[in-house]
Design a protein around this motif. Structure first.
Motif, PDB file in Angstrom:
ATOM      1  N   ASN A 129       0.842  -1.195   0.000  1.00 14.02           N
ATOM      2  CA  ASN A 129       0.000   0.000   0.000  1.00 14.02           C
ATOM      3  C   ASN A 129       0.879   1.247   0.000  1.00 14.02           C
ATOM      4  OD1 ASN A 129      -2.399  -1.586   0.256  1.00 14.02           O
ATOM      5  ND2 ASN A 129      -1.937  -1.825   2.424  1.00 14.02           N
ATOM      6  N   LEU A 130       1.600   1.443  -1.095  1.00 13.82           N
ATOM      7  CA  LEU A 130       2.550   2.539  -1.189  1.00 13.82           C
ATOM      8  C   LEU A 130       1.857   3.880  -0.988  1.00 13.82           C
ATOM      9  CD1 LEU A 130       4.440   1.182  -4.285  1.00 13.82           C
ATOM     10  CD2 LEU A 130       5.466   1.522  -2.038  1.00 13.82           C
ATOM     11  N   SER A 152      -0.588  13.580   7.300  1.00 12.18           N
ATOM     12  CA  SER A 152      -1.557  12.913   6.434  1.00 12.18           C
ATOM     13  C   SER A 152      -0.843  12.139   5.336  1.00 12.18           C
ATOM     14  CB  SER A 152      -2.520  13.932   5.826  1.00 12.18           C
ATOM     15  OG  SER A 152      -1.814  14.859   5.016  1.00 12.18           O
ATOM     16  N   GLY A 153      -1.515  11.153   4.803  1.00 15.00           N
ATOM     17  CA  GLY A 153      -0.934  10.319   3.764  1.00 15.00           C
ATOM     18  C   GLY A 153      -1.779  10.322   2.507  1.00 15.00           C
ATOM     19  N   ALA A 154      -1.179   9.887   1.406  1.00 13.59           N
ATOM     20  CA  ALA A 154      -1.893   9.788   0.131  1.00 13.59           C
ATOM     21  C   ALA A 154      -1.255   8.689  -0.702  1.00 13.59           C
ATOM     22  CB  ALA A 154      -1.850  11.121  -0.621  1.00 13.59           C
ATOM     23  N   PRO A 155      -2.026   7.980  -1.494  1.00 17.04           N
ATOM     24  CA  PRO A 155      -1.474   6.942  -2.376  1.00 17.04           C
ATOM     25  C   PRO A 155      -0.522   7.551  -3.402  1.00 17.04           C
ATOM     26  CG  PRO A 155      -3.866   6.743  -2.171  1.00 17.04           C
ATOM     27  CD  PRO A 155      -3.490   8.067  -1.593  1.00 17.04           C
ATOM     28  N   VAL A 156       0.515   6.802  -3.767  1.00 17.47           N
ATOM     29  CA  VAL A 156       1.558   7.348  -4.641  1.00 17.47           C
ATOM     30  C   VAL A 156       1.090   7.602  -6.067  1.00 17.47           C
ATOM     31  CG1 VAL A 156       3.456   6.350  -3.317  1.00 17.47           C
ATOM     32  CG2 VAL A 156       2.435   5.037  -5.208  1.00 17.47           C
ATOM     33  N   HIS A 157       0.058   6.896  -6.520  1.00 15.34           N
ATOM     34  CA  HIS A 157      -0.297   6.958  -7.938  1.00 15.34           C
ATOM     35  C   HIS A 157      -1.109   8.183  -8.325  1.00 15.34           C
ATOM     36  CE1 HIS A 157      -3.995   5.316  -6.250  1.00 15.34           C
ATOM     37  NE2 HIS A 157      -4.614   5.553  -7.397  1.00 15.34           N
ATOM     38  N   CYS A 158      -1.573   8.938  -7.331  1.00 21.69           N
ATOM     39  CA  CYS A 158      -2.478  10.041  -7.669  1.00 21.69           C
ATOM     40  C   CYS A 158      -2.068  11.363  -7.038  1.00 21.69           C
ATOM     41  CB  CYS A 158      -3.908   9.689  -7.275  1.00 21.69           C
ATOM     42  SG  CYS A 158      -4.095   9.238  -5.535  1.00 21.69           S
ATOM     43  N   CYS A 159      -0.817  11.484  -6.608  1.00 20.90           N
ATOM     44  CA  CYS A 159      -0.351  12.754  -6.049  1.00 20.90           C
ATOM     45  C   CYS A 159       1.034  13.074  -6.606  1.00 20.90           C
ATOM     46  CB  CYS A 159      -0.327  12.724  -4.522  1.00 20.90           C
ATOM     47  SG  CYS A 159       0.810  11.537  -3.803  1.00 20.90           S
ATOM     48  N   GLY A 160       1.325  14.351  -6.728  1.00 23.59           N
ATOM     49  CA  GLY A 160       2.578  14.784  -7.320  1.00 23.59           C
ATOM     50  C   GLY A 160       3.800  14.280  -6.580  1.00 23.59           C
ATOM     51  N   VAL A 161       3.794  14.382  -5.245  1.00 20.03           N
ATOM     52  CA  VAL A 161       4.969  13.944  -4.478  1.00 20.03           C
ATOM     53  C   VAL A 161       5.178  12.440  -4.612  1.00 20.03           C
ATOM     54  CG1 VAL A 161       5.067  15.838  -2.811  1.00 20.03           C
ATOM     55  CG2 VAL A 161       3.524  13.926  -2.393  1.00 20.03           C
ATOM     56  N   GLY A 162       4.094  11.688  -4.700  1.00 19.10           N
ATOM     57  CA  GLY A 162       4.214  10.248  -4.880  1.00 19.10           C
ATOM     58  C   GLY A 162       4.870   9.901  -6.209  1.00 19.10           C
ATOM     59  N   LEU A 178       3.628  -4.301  -8.493  1.00 17.65           N
ATOM     60  CA  LEU A 178       3.026  -5.517  -9.031  1.00 17.65           C
ATOM     61  C   LEU A 178       1.777  -5.901  -8.253  1.00 17.65           C
ATOM     62  CD1 LEU A 178       6.282  -7.608  -9.642  1.00 17.65           C
ATOM     63  CD2 LEU A 178       4.808  -6.562 -11.389  1.00 17.65           C
ATOM     64  N   GLN A 179       1.775  -5.599  -6.949  1.00 16.00           N
ATOM     65  CA  GLN A 179       0.637  -5.916  -6.100  1.00 16.00           C
ATOM     66  C   GLN A 179      -0.157  -4.673  -5.703  1.00 16.00           C
ATOM     67  OE1 GLN A 179      -0.064  -9.109  -5.551  1.00 16.00           O
ATOM     68  NE2 GLN A 179       1.792  -9.729  -6.643  1.00 16.00           N
ATOM     69  N   TYR A 180       0.238  -3.547  -6.244  1.00 13.30           N
ATOM     70  CA  TYR A 180      -0.374  -2.273  -5.841  1.00 13.30           C
ATOM     71  C   TYR A 180      -1.773  -2.129  -6.424  1.00 13.30           C
ATOM     72  CZ  TYR A 180      -0.802   2.798  -5.139  1.00 13.30           C
ATOM     73  OH  TYR A 180      -1.210   4.046  -4.765  1.00 13.30           O
ATOM     74  N   ARG A 181      -2.632  -1.554  -5.619  1.00 10.46           N
ATOM     75  CA  ARG A 181      -4.019  -1.348  -6.056  1.00 10.46           C
ATOM     76  C   ARG A 181      -4.198   0.107  -6.476  1.00 10.46           C
ATOM     77  NH1 ARG A 181      -9.331  -2.590  -2.344  1.00 10.46           N
ATOM     78  NH2 ARG A 181     -10.867  -2.157  -3.962  1.00 10.46           N
ATOM     79  N   PHE A 182      -4.482   0.324  -7.741  1.00 14.12           N
ATOM     80  CA  PHE A 182      -4.637   1.674  -8.295  1.00 14.12           C
ATOM     81  C   PHE A 182      -6.085   2.136  -8.117  1.00 14.12           C
ATOM     82  CE2 PHE A 182      -0.837   0.061 -10.246  1.00 14.12           C
ATOM     83  CZ  PHE A 182      -0.010   1.170 -10.356  1.00 14.12           C
ATOM     84  N   THR A 183      -6.383   2.550  -6.914  1.00 10.42           N
ATOM     85  CA  THR A 183      -7.746   2.964  -6.577  1.00 10.42           C
ATOM     86  C   THR A 183      -8.105   4.275  -7.278  1.00 10.42           C
ATOM     87  OG1 THR A 183      -7.519   1.939  -4.400  1.00 10.42           O
ATOM     88  CG2 THR A 183      -9.308   3.534  -4.685  1.00 10.42           C
ATOM     89  N   PRO A 184      -9.238   4.331  -7.958  1.00 13.14           N
ATOM     90  CA  PRO A 184      -9.653   5.585  -8.599  1.00 13.14           C
ATOM     91  C   PRO A 184     -10.297   6.534  -7.581  1.00 13.14           C
ATOM     92  CG  PRO A 184     -11.233   3.847  -9.080  1.00 13.14           C
ATOM     93  CD  PRO A 184     -10.115   3.206  -8.301  1.00 13.14           C
TER      94      PRO A 184
END
Length: 270
Positions: A129-130, A152-162, A178-184
């Motif tokens: 859960n990166l 606070s935290g945020a998923p890596v796939h949808c934020c600039g810093v990630g 490979l196991q990461y969930r790309f939640t919309p």
């Protein structure tokens, strides 16, 4: 990946009267015994020093070893602290030294742009859960500001810093995708690994990352990576604000300013 505390609790055989807290304290007592003795210790010796059953000590050490918190000397069969403590210590040192170094720079950036500025690091112990964690922030005096708070935290796939940190992350971290969930989160969120990897290539080429309405509609963020003296990405600096306001000076002011501040912080860390 299981949390460290859960792993210890599962590795210790508990009676019906024992609580998870008691089991955790027992494991911590074993770990702290290494600090006190400052040498390798065997199961029998730990059992005697702490007044614990050898079977309990052995089960706990097995769990700690499996997770990298202790290691066994194959010659003496004794135990010593494992590589995971070095990793944790390095992360703590880098993070604690990073904030005071970066603080005047992120303040300067906030003053330049009149927008909120954030300093974030990658949470390396969240398993697949990166996510990123905000460790410092300068608020903006602007109205209509929608920005994350410290801690606070945020998923890596949808934020600039990630994106900024993942673009320059090591192979081990990238393999977690490979196991990461790309939640919309919005209609603009990247939702598959291949598209995300293409985005990271773009970030590496440009030297900065951006998310526009990907985590939250109406929010745009521009971020750039920060590197330590070994050339490893250790953090990212970003500015964010309402999309309608950010787009006006995005190319000519915001992007160059964020990249320059990130470079200056990196230089100080080297």
């Amino acid at each position: 990946m299981e949390p460290f505390t859960d792993s210890i609790i599962q590795g210790v055989k508990m009676t019906s009267k024992e609580s998870g807290i008691a089991a955790l304290e027992r494991a911590m007592d074993i770990v702290m015994m290494f600090q006190q003795e400052k040498r390798e210790l065997g199961v029998t010796e730990i059992s005697r020093l702490l007044g614990l059953h050898k079977s309990t000590v052995h089960r706990c050490l097995n769990t700690l070893e499996r997770r990298g918190f202790v290691q066994q000397n194959p010659t003496t069969s004794r135990y010593w602290l494992g590589i995971k403590f070095y990793i944790l210590g390095s992360l703590y040192t880098e993070t604690m030294s990073l904030c005071p170094i970066a603080s005047p720079f992120i303040q300067e950036l906030a003053d330049q742009l009149n927008e909120a500025v954030h300093l974030a690091v990658l949470d390396r112990f969240c398993g697949e859960n990166l996510q990123v964690i905000v460790i410092d922030k300068v608020e903006t005096r602007q109205r209509l500001s929608i920005t994350p708070s410290i801690g606070s935290g945020a998923p890596v796939h949808c934020c600039g810093v990630g994106k900024a940190m993942m673009a320059f992350a090591g192979e081990e971290t990238l393999n977690k995708l490979l196991q990461y969930r790309f939640t919309p989160f919005t209609a603009h969120t990247i939702t598959d690994r291949e598209t995300f990897l293409q985005e990271l290539e773009k970030v590496r080429s440009l030297g900065y990352a951006m998310d526009r309405d990907e985590l939250e509609m109406g929010l745009t963020c521009v971020a750039a990576p920060i590197f330590n003296h070994r050339g490893e990405v250790v953090a990212a600096v970003s500015t964010s604000g309402p999309t309608t306001r950010m787009v006006a000076t995005l190319e000519e002011k915001i992007i160059p300013s964020v990249k320059q501040i990130a470079d200056r912080i990196s230089s100080r860390l080297k």
